[in-house]
Write an enzyme that holds these catalytic residues in place. Structure first.
Site, PDB file in Angstrom:
ATOM      1  N   ALA A  71      36.447  33.967  32.001  1.00 55.28           N
ATOM      2  CA  ALA A  71      35.676  32.726  31.956  1.00 55.28           C
ATOM      3  C   ALA A  71      34.222  33.085  31.666  1.00 55.28           C
ATOM      4  CB  ALA A  71      35.789  31.995  33.286  1.00 55.28           C
ATOM      5  N   GLY A 110      39.970  35.460  33.551  1.00 58.43           N
ATOM      6  CA  GLY A 110      40.666  34.315  32.958  1.00 58.43           C
ATOM      7  C   GLY A 110      41.373  34.684  31.655  1.00 58.43           C
ATOM      8  N   GLU A 136      44.597  36.058  32.739  1.00 61.47           N
ATOM      9  CA  GLU A 136      45.403  34.932  33.239  1.00 61.47           C
ATOM     10  C   GLU A 136      45.918  34.077  32.095  1.00 61.47           C
ATOM     11  OE1 GLU A 136      42.173  33.868  35.890  1.00 61.47           O
ATOM     12  OE2 GLU A 136      43.541  33.948  37.584  1.00 61.47           O
ATOM     13  N   GLU A 156      37.202  39.937  38.695  1.00 64.62           N
ATOM     14  CA  GLU A 156      36.384  38.900  39.348  1.00 64.62           C
ATOM     15  C   GLU A 156      35.739  39.403  40.630  1.00 64.62           C
ATOM     16  OE1 GLU A 156      39.476  38.480  38.191  1.00 64.62           O
ATOM     17  OE2 GLU A 156      39.729  36.500  37.267  1.00 64.62           O
TER      18      GLU A 156
HETATM   19  N1  DAK Z   1      31.126  35.686  30.251  1.00 64.56           N
HETATM   20  C1  DAK Z   1      30.017  35.547  29.495  1.00 64.56           C
HETATM   21  N2  DAK Z   1      29.611  36.453  28.612  1.00 64.56           N
HETATM   22  C2  DAK Z   1      30.322  37.576  28.473  1.00 64.56           C
HETATM   23  C3  DAK Z   1      31.513  37.807  29.239  1.00 64.56           C
HETATM   24  C4  DAK Z   1      31.918  36.788  30.157  1.00 64.56           C
HETATM   25  N3  DAK Z   1      33.026  36.873  30.897  1.00 64.56           N
HETATM   26  N4  DAK Z   1      32.004  39.020  28.902  1.00 64.56           N
HETATM   27  C5  DAK Z   1      31.180  39.519  27.953  1.00 64.56           C
HETATM   28  N5  DAK Z   1      30.182  38.656  27.702  1.00 64.56           N
HETATM   29  C6  DAK Z   1      29.074  38.820  26.761  1.00 64.56           C
HETATM   30  C7  DAK Z   1      28.028  39.784  27.304  1.00 64.56           C
HETATM   31  O1  DAK Z   1      27.149  39.115  28.177  1.00 64.56           O
HETATM   32  C8  DAK Z   1      27.348  40.219  26.019  1.00 64.56           C
HETATM   33  O2  DAK Z   1      26.474  39.195  25.601  1.00 64.56           O
HETATM   34  P1  DAK Z   1      24.939  39.538  25.195  1.00 64.56           P
HETATM   35  O3  DAK Z   1      24.346  40.266  26.332  1.00 64.56           O
HETATM   36  O4  DAK Z   1      25.091  40.402  23.968  1.00 64.56           O
HETATM   37  O5  DAK Z   1      24.323  38.207  24.894  1.00 64.56           O
HETATM   38  C9  DAK Z   1      28.491  40.263  25.016  1.00 64.56           C
HETATM   39  O6  DAK Z   1      29.523  39.438  25.570  1.00 64.56           O
HETATM   40  C10 DAK Z   1      29.064  41.662  24.835  1.00 64.56           C
HETATM   41  O7  DAK Z   1      29.375  42.175  26.106  1.00 64.56           O
HETATM   42  P2  DAK Z   1      28.862  43.610  26.631  1.00 64.56           P
HETATM   43  O8  DAK Z   1      27.566  43.955  26.004  1.00 64.56           O
HETATM   44  O9  DAK Z   1      28.939  43.598  28.109  1.00 64.56           O
HETATM   45  O10 DAK Z   1      29.982  44.550  26.023  1.00 64.56           O
HETATM   46  P3  DAK Z   1      30.556  45.913  26.604  1.00 64.56           P
HETATM   47  O11 DAK Z   1      31.473  46.433  25.558  1.00 64.56           O
HETATM   48  O12 DAK Z   1      29.448  46.788  27.102  1.00 64.56           O
HETATM   49  O13 DAK Z   1      31.434  45.489  27.881  1.00 64.56           O
HETATM   50  C11 DAK Z   1      33.066  44.171  29.081  1.00 64.56           C
HETATM   51  C12 DAK Z   1      32.558  44.707  27.705  1.00 64.56           C
HETATM   52  C13 DAK Z   1      34.204  43.188  28.786  1.00 64.56           C
HETATM   53  C14 DAK Z   1      33.593  45.313  29.923  1.00 64.56           C
HETATM   54  C15 DAK Z   1      31.888  43.473  29.811  1.00 64.56           C
HETATM   55  O14 DAK Z   1      31.276  42.539  28.903  1.00 64.56           O
HETATM   56  C16 DAK Z   1      32.322  42.735  31.034  1.00 64.56           C
HETATM   57  O15 DAK Z   1      32.518  43.324  32.097  1.00 64.56           O
HETATM   58  N6  DAK Z   1      32.451  41.387  30.929  1.00 64.56           N
HETATM   59  C17 DAK Z   1      32.772  40.554  32.066  1.00 64.56           C
HETATM   60  C18 DAK Z   1      34.232  40.663  32.417  1.00 64.56           C
HETATM   61  C19 DAK Z   1      34.570  39.821  33.632  1.00 64.56           C
HETATM   62  O16 DAK Z   1      33.988  40.012  34.713  1.00 64.56           O
HETATM   63  N7  DAK Z   1      35.497  38.896  33.481  1.00 64.56           N
HETATM   64  C20 DAK Z   1      35.887  37.972  34.542  1.00 64.56           C
HETATM   65  C21 DAK Z   1      34.983  36.756  34.536  1.00 64.56           C
HETATM   66  S1  DAK Z   1      35.376  35.623  35.859  1.00 64.56           S
HETATM   67  C22 DAK Z   1      38.933  28.910  36.698  1.00 64.56           C
HETATM   68  C23 DAK Z   1      39.839  29.626  35.943  1.00 64.56           C
HETATM   69  C24 DAK Z   1      39.567  30.938  35.610  1.00 64.56           C
HETATM   70  C25 DAK Z   1      38.405  31.535  36.025  1.00 64.56           C
HETATM   71  C26 DAK Z   1      37.504  30.827  36.774  1.00 64.56           C
HETATM   72  C27 DAK Z   1      37.769  29.501  37.134  1.00 64.56           C
HETATM   73  N8  DAK Z   1      39.220  27.550  37.056  1.00 64.56           N
HETATM   74  C28 DAK Z   1      40.483  26.968  36.640  1.00 64.56           C
HETATM   75  C29 DAK Z   1      38.301  26.785  37.798  1.00 64.56           C
HETATM   76  C30 DAK Z   1      38.161  32.896  35.619  1.00 64.56           C
HETATM   77  C31 DAK Z   1      37.091  33.610  36.044  1.00 64.56           C
HETATM   78  C32 DAK Z   1      36.727  34.823  35.323  1.00 64.56           C
HETATM   79  O17 DAK Z   1      37.357  35.202  34.345  1.00 64.56           O
END
Ligand code: DAK
Length: 257
Positions: A65, A108, A111, A131
Site C-alpha cells: 500500500a 499489500g 496480499e 508492515e
Molecule cells: N509506498 C509508497 N512509496 C513507495 C513504496 C510504498 N509501499 N515502496 C516504494 N516506494 C517508493 C519509494 O518511496 C521511492 O520513491 P522516491 O523516494 O523515489 O520518490 C520509490 O518507490 C523507489 O523505492 P526505493 O528507492 O525505496 O527503492 P529500493 O530499490 O531502494 O527499495 C523496496 C525497494 C521495495 C525494498 C523499498 O522501497 C521498500 O521497502 N518499500 C516499502 C515496502 C513496504 O513496507 N511495503 C508494505 C507497505 S504497508 C489495507 C490493505 C492493505 C494494506 C493496508 C491497508 N486496507 C484494506 C485498509 C497494506 C499495507 C502495506 O502494504
C-alpha cells in the site's frame, strides 16, 4: 472509465491487467485500487473474457500500500475510506485470476498476489509482509491467507520479522505455482490463462468457487457445497458437449451455457 494507474490489454478470451505506477514500484494508492476494482468487476461481467492475468512490471509487482498516502491517516479516516470493501470485491471475482509476479510483492502487494488464484513468478520475485517494520501489520488477509497456505511457523517468521523470501522459497512453501526466468513469467501466466480459457467457463467458475470454499469452511460443508456445484454442471450444455466430444474422440466446443 479511463484508467491511469492500470492498463488493460486483451488476447482472445484473456485480459491482461497491468499495474502502472512504475516510479513508486507500483505502490497501491487509492486511485490504483479503485481502478483495479472497477476493471476487474467489468472483466468479470464480460462474457468474452474467460481468464484474467494481473501483473506489474519486471522490477515490481507491487511494493505494498502507498505508505506516503497512509502515513497521516487516523483510524476513523481508514474506516471512512473503507478499503476493505475494495479488497473484498477483488476477492470475489468469479473468473480465474492469475498473478504474474516479478520483483517486489510486498505487504499489500503480496496480499494482492495471494488474492489471485495462482501465481507465476520470475526468478527475481521477492515476497514479504514487511508492515511490522513500519509499525503496523498485514491488513488485507496477510495473517490469514498466508498462514493457511504456508503454515504458522513460516507465517510468523515472515510477518513478525518482515523478511523477504525468494521465488524459489515461495515455491517450496507452496505459495506459488511456478518460477521461470524473468523473460518468461508473463508469457507463462498468459499460457496458463489460455489453457483455462479453453474450458467450460461455467465449470471453471463453479470449480473455483468450490476450491475457495475449502479455505472458508469445515470438510462436511465443503463437500456438500462441492456436490451441489457438481450436480449443477449437469444442467449445462457444456457438460453434454464435453462428454459427447470425449466419446466421439474430438475436441470439445464449449459455449458457456
Ligand atoms: N509506498 C509508497 N512509496 C513507495 C513504496 C510504498 N509501499 N515502496 C516504494 N516506494 C517508493 C519509494 O518511496 C521511492 O520513491 P522516491 O523516494 O523515489 O520518490 C520509490 O518507490 C523507489 O523505492 P526505493 O528507492 O525505496 O527503492 P529500493 O530499490 O531502494 O527499495 C523496496 C525497494 C521495495 C525494498 C523499498 O522501497 C521498500 O521497502 N518499500 C516499502 C515496502 C513496504 O513496507 N511495503 C508494505 C507497505 S504497508 C489495507 C490493505 C492493505 C494494506 C493496508 C491497508 N486496507 C484494506 C485498509 C497494506 C499495507 C502495506 O502494504
Amino acid at each position: 472509465m479511463e484508467f491511469i494507474k492500470i492498463s488493460l490489454q486483451y488476447a482472445p478470451k484473456i485480459a491482461l491487467v497491468e499495474l502502472n505506477r512504475p516510479k513508486e514500484l507500483n505502490a497501491l494508492n487509492l486511485q490504483l485500487m479503485k481502478e483495479l476494482k472497477e476493471a476487474l468487476a467489468s472483466l468479470d461481467n464480460d462474457p468474452e473474457i474467460h481468464a484474467i492475468v494481473l501483473t506489474g512490471n519486471d522490477q515490481s509487482f507491487a511494493a505494498g500500500a502507498d505508505i506516503k498516502q497512509m502515513s497521516d491517516l487516523g483510524a476513523i479516516d481508514m474506516l471512512k475510506i473503507d478499503q476493505f470493501s475494495t479488497w473484498d470485491q477483488i476477492r470475489k471475482v468469479q473468473k480465474p485470476l492469475i498473478a504474474a509476479v516479478s520483483g517486489f510483492a510486498l505487504g499489500g502487494g503480496c496480499e494482492l498476489a495471494l488474492t489471485c488464484d495462482m501465481i507465476i513468478a520470475s526468478e527475481t520475485a521477492r515476497f514479504g509482509q514487511p508492515e511490522i517494520k513500519i509499525g503496523v501489520m498485514p491488513g488485507a488477509g496477510g495473517t490469514q491467507r498466508l498462514t493457511r497456505i504456508i503454515g504458522k511457523a513460516r507465517a510468523m517468521e515472515m510477518v513478525l520479522t518482515g523478511k523477504f523470501i525468494s521465488a524459489e522459497e515461495a515455491l517450496s512453501y507452496g505459495l506459488i505455482n511456478k518460477v521461470v526466468p524473468v523473460e518468461a513469467y508473463l508469457q507463462e501466466a498468459i499460457n496458463l490463462a489460455a489453457k483455462i480459457a479453453k474450458m467450460s467457463p461455467i465449470a471453471v467458475r463453479l470449480a473455483k468457487e468450490s476450491i475457495n470454499r475449502a479455505y472458508e469452511t469445515h470438510m462436511d460443508e465443503g463437500l456438500h457445497f462441492e456436490r451441489k456445484n457438481f450436480y449443477l454442471l449437469f444442467a449445462s450444455e457444456d457438460q453434454k458437449e464435453g462428454m459427447q466430444a470425449f466419446i466421439e474422440k474430438r475436441g470439445a466446443k464449449f459455449k458457456g451455457r
